[in-house]
Design a protein around this motif. Sequence first.
Motif, PDB file in Angstrom:
ATOM      1  N   ASP A  42      -2.288  14.599 -14.787  1.00  0.00           N
ATOM      2  CA  ASP A  42      -2.182  14.054 -16.141  1.00  0.00           C
ATOM      3  C   ASP A  42      -0.730  14.140 -16.589  1.00  0.00           C
ATOM      4  O   ASP A  42       0.099  14.808 -15.952  1.00  0.00           O
ATOM      5  N   LEU A  43      -0.418  13.499 -17.705  1.00  0.00           N
ATOM      6  CA  LEU A  43       0.937  13.545 -18.237  1.00  0.00           C
ATOM      7  C   LEU A  43       1.269  14.910 -18.840  1.00  0.00           C
ATOM      8  O   LEU A  43       2.426  15.345 -18.786  1.00  0.00           O
ATOM      9  N   VAL A  44       0.282  15.585 -19.403  1.00  0.00           N
ATOM     10  CA  VAL A  44       0.521  16.849 -20.103  1.00  0.00           C
ATOM     11  C   VAL A  44       1.251  17.881 -19.239  1.00  0.00           C
ATOM     12  O   VAL A  44       2.274  18.440 -19.675  1.00  0.00           O
ATOM     13  N   PRO A  45       0.795  18.190 -18.012  1.00  0.00           N
ATOM     14  CA  PRO A  45       1.517  19.197 -17.224  1.00  0.00           C
ATOM     15  C   PRO A  45       2.943  18.783 -16.856  1.00  0.00           C
ATOM     16  O   PRO A  45       3.810  19.640 -16.692  1.00  0.00           O
ATOM     17  N   THR A  86      -3.245   9.422 -27.791  1.00  0.00           N
ATOM     18  CA  THR A  86      -2.202  10.048 -28.602  1.00  0.00           C
ATOM     19  C   THR A  86      -2.688  11.315 -29.296  1.00  0.00           C
ATOM     20  O   THR A  86      -1.949  12.309 -29.362  1.00  0.00           O
ATOM     21  N   GLU A  87      -3.917  11.317 -29.802  1.00  0.00           N
ATOM     22  CA  GLU A  87      -4.426  12.507 -30.489  1.00  0.00           C
ATOM     23  C   GLU A  87      -4.504  13.703 -29.547  1.00  0.00           C
ATOM     24  O   GLU A  87      -4.125  14.825 -29.907  1.00  0.00           O
ATOM     25  N   GLU A  91      -2.145  17.197 -29.661  1.00  0.00           N
ATOM     26  CA  GLU A  91      -2.770  18.516 -29.746  1.00  0.00           C
ATOM     27  C   GLU A  91      -2.352  19.417 -28.584  1.00  0.00           C
ATOM     28  O   GLU A  91      -1.956  20.569 -28.788  1.00  0.00           O
ATOM     29  N   GLU A  92      -2.402  18.892 -27.353  1.00  0.00           N
ATOM     30  CA  GLU A  92      -2.128  19.717 -26.178  1.00  0.00           C
ATOM     31  C   GLU A  92      -0.643  20.003 -25.995  1.00  0.00           C
ATOM     32  O   GLU A  92      -0.275  21.024 -25.411  1.00  0.00           O
TER      33      GLU A  92
END
Length: 340
Positions: A42-45, A86-87, A91-92
């Motif tokens: 995912d993009l988050v990490p 986006t939400e 948050e993350e």
Amino acid sequence: MTLLLAGDIGGTKTILQLVETSDSSAIHTIYQESYHSADFPDLVPIVQQFLLKANTLTPEKACFAIAGPIVKNTAKLTNLAWFLDTERLEEELNIPHISLINDFAAVGYGISGLQEQDLLTLQVGKSQPEAPIAIIGAGTGLGQGFLIKQGNEYQVFSSEGGHADFAPRNEIEFQLLKYLLGKHDIQRVSVERVVSGMGIVAIYQFLRDRKFAAESPDIAQVVRTWEQQAGQEEKIDAGAVIGKAALEERDRLCEQTLQLFIEAYGAEAGNLALKLLPYGGLYIAGGIAPKILPLIQNNDFLLNFTQKGRMRRLLEEIPVYVILNPQVGLIGAALCAARL
């Protein structure tokens, strides 16, 4: 100063850039890193790793340019099993304001951040500051978009114009159309199948199979390897090899390929210009044009751009530029983030 995060998110590569800005027009790059997208779930990490390595505060705003359509603040990458919202990202990642925009819309935002050395003028034209701006860019696919002046700023609109029908104009282009219909067993041919990186290879295959010129062994090996790798995520860039050989004038078949490609590219740019009358300028983006710049600069591109019968004089007054800065999308994402 405001801390911003800009990203160019593709199925193969993700580029992140941390910038500072004092207003919506001036940005200063602090840190940049590139990642292989498929190495992450995912993009988050990726963002978390990037910010940790940058050793900085969490940015206040972020904008990510996505290679694909944006639907209600969500995006599903075409060549990657990522679903971005986006939400969830806000948050993350603990970033208050995040925006997702189409990668070609990012190019539109980036135009206002370009410097004089980032552009090459193909046609001076007669610029009208309040008029629309058009963007076209051949790369992996064919992107098209436009900007409309609203107050002191431009509003950016992406489009799927690259998937409009390819319109042949002469005998060889009609033969190319028939060849592509038969080869792929399809009912229609989009202009992207001709004016793009894959289009360069398609034109080469057409000219090769119709024996317009002899095929040299080294180029033949590259194209055969590309054909065998069809469907794989990463494969040799046969279009770039063909373009380089044409640029060096060492392969007649490659030169004929680029001739036909540039004529079709110019014609499609002219089609876009007819629909928008972008006297604010037509900008040629994408990764291909800067790599074959001497070929784009010859008269064939502009000849086919303006070759629209009674409308020729209108198109001769449209300023035409080639974008030379490969990071225009990142610049655009940063400027878009500053507007949030």
